[in-house]
Design an enzyme around this catalytic site. Sequence first.
Site, PDB file in Angstrom:
ATOM      1  N   HIS A 106       0.828  -1.208   0.000  1.00 30.00           N
ATOM      2  CA  HIS A 106       0.000   0.000   0.000  1.00 30.00           C
ATOM      3  C   HIS A 106       0.862   1.257   0.000  1.00 30.00           C
ATOM      4  O   HIS A 106       0.559   2.244  -0.694  1.00 30.00           O
ATOM      5  CB  HIS A 106      -0.906  -0.030   1.241  1.00 30.00           C
ATOM      6  CG  HIS A 106      -1.718   1.198   1.441  1.00 30.00           C
ATOM      7  ND1 HIS A 106      -1.383   2.160   2.364  1.00 30.00           N
ATOM      8  CD2 HIS A 106      -2.848   1.641   0.836  1.00 30.00           C
ATOM      9  CE1 HIS A 106      -2.283   3.128   2.335  1.00 30.00           C
ATOM     10  NE2 HIS A 106      -3.174   2.834   1.418  1.00 30.00           N
ATOM     11  N   GLU A 120       2.160   1.893  -3.443  1.00 31.03           N
ATOM     12  CA  GLU A 120       1.112   2.477  -4.298  1.00 31.03           C
ATOM     13  C   GLU A 120       1.071   3.997  -4.144  1.00 31.03           C
ATOM     14  O   GLU A 120       0.970   4.737  -5.123  1.00 31.03           O
ATOM     15  CB  GLU A 120      -0.242   1.860  -3.946  1.00 31.03           C
ATOM     16  CG  GLU A 120      -1.416   2.460  -4.716  1.00 31.03           C
ATOM     17  CD  GLU A 120      -2.650   2.611  -3.864  1.00 31.03           C
ATOM     18  OE1 GLU A 120      -3.263   3.697  -3.912  1.00 31.03           O
ATOM     19  OE2 GLU A 120      -3.008   1.654  -3.142  1.00 31.03           O
ATOM     20  N   HIS A 121       1.156   4.457  -2.897  1.00 25.76           N
ATOM     21  CA  HIS A 121       1.153   5.904  -2.652  1.00 25.76           C
ATOM     22  C   HIS A 121       2.367   6.575  -3.304  1.00 25.76           C
ATOM     23  O   HIS A 121       2.240   7.616  -3.959  1.00 25.76           O
ATOM     24  CB  HIS A 121       1.185   6.175  -1.142  1.00 25.76           C
ATOM     25  CG  HIS A 121      -0.152   6.177  -0.504  1.00 25.76           C
ATOM     26  ND1 HIS A 121      -0.627   7.229   0.245  1.00 25.76           N
ATOM     27  CD2 HIS A 121      -1.147   5.249  -0.485  1.00 25.76           C
ATOM     28  CE1 HIS A 121      -1.836   6.955   0.701  1.00 25.76           C
ATOM     29  NE2 HIS A 121      -2.167   5.745   0.277  1.00 25.76           N
ATOM     30  N   GLU A 172      -4.401   8.075   7.565  1.00 25.32           N
ATOM     31  CA  GLU A 172      -5.327   7.167   6.888  1.00 25.32           C
ATOM     32  C   GLU A 172      -5.620   5.948   7.765  1.00 25.32           C
ATOM     33  O   GLU A 172      -6.767   5.514   7.888  1.00 25.32           O
ATOM     34  CB  GLU A 172      -4.715   6.725   5.552  1.00 25.32           C
ATOM     35  CG  GLU A 172      -5.601   5.848   4.705  1.00 25.32           C
ATOM     36  CD  GLU A 172      -4.945   5.459   3.385  1.00 25.32           C
ATOM     37  OE1 GLU A 172      -5.260   4.373   2.886  1.00 25.32           O
ATOM     38  OE2 GLU A 172      -4.125   6.245   2.865  1.00 25.32           O
TER      39      GLU A 172
END
Length: 422
Positions: free
Chosen positions: A65, A68-69, A140
């Site tokens: 993840h 991905e950022h 997040e």
Amino acid sequence: MILKEYASLGEKLYTETLPNGLTVFVAPKPGFHKKYAFFATNYGGVDRRFKISNKWIDTPAGVAHFLEHKLFDTKDGNALDLLSINGASPNAYTSNDMTAYYFECGDKFRENLKILLDFVSTPYFTDESVEKEKGIITQEIRMGEDDPDYNLYYGLLKSLYKHKPLRDSVAGTVESIEKITAETLYDCHRIFYNPSNMALCVVGDVDPAEVLDIAQKTLPTEPGELPKRDYGEDESLLPLAAKFEKSMDINLPIFNAGLKIKSMGSGHDMLRLETVSSMALDLLIGHSSPLYLKLYADGRVGSDFGFSVDSAAETAYIVFGGEARDPLFVFDEVQKEISRISNEGPNAQLLERIKKASIGGTIRAYNSFSAIAASAVEAHFRGFDPFEVLKLLSAVSSEDIMNFINENILSERMAISIINPL
């Protein structure tokens, strides 16, 4: 490219594997102005321990993840901005077993596709930018921890599984992402973002040869070594805990219940089991089932009541639930309905309606460019033909349904997660 035609669906799919190992799909849509590109790696939140070059590597939760950022960052700015300036609508996501980057556009398709392939395959991180991103992802994660649906879902998975990494959030934890460094990201990108571990699907009025040309000119020319993955020791089909419960700031109780089912394997067997299990759950608790209609009419459940069948990390599981004034009552009624159908067998007319509805829903999904692209890539990673599902749906029998229910949907395997109002 190899062309496969599906006459009954009116669909075509071109396929080619490049010398670097990348598999490319093109689904032509003549006459459409819109074009859609989907570029993904067979790498997700559960891929935390793996072997490469005869060496086992352990990574913190949340690396896929985090990557991905960070991949949208380039030496010249941000790839999101570049694509948006060109009239494209880009986005990305990370699931348990896949990370995908995609865009939709009308004009400048060739330029946009080159940008997509370039930024995904060319990482650019600095220690400073990684530290800055930790702050963003920490926010997040904390937002997720305050979300009732997040607590509900992971409360169930932690009740079902003892070791499997899918019991942990794809985003990781505040503690785990603190262990991520620029070196971690570069290493995982090199291992999992090699073309042999990736696939590209383009849907629209495009020239398949042009798509191949862009991919060959933009991406690395050499294939990479595929990692061997370790998802932890095998687990019993019984849950780790029967119940998870928590109180949060909501108006009505919500619940997720579920159970582990036998591993779906891969390829055709996986697709068949997914198809049969979804139809079995539709028969038991779908929106046209007698049980759902009764519970809904009595105000016991709402229209959000539903189910899913998921597989990752060499395991598979069923989840069902939604808002309910008395979750334990609904949970008990579901178990009674399973017992009833096990004894009496399925309603033949209802099963036929479910089959027709499933076929219709599958055909409608092929009107969506994004659904075609995602299903083609996911099917490739799992080893089956994405358009094969219609044949399987038509061939499912009541015997298949009953065998699945009797072998898998067992009360002793079930766990429930409940979030109550404060």
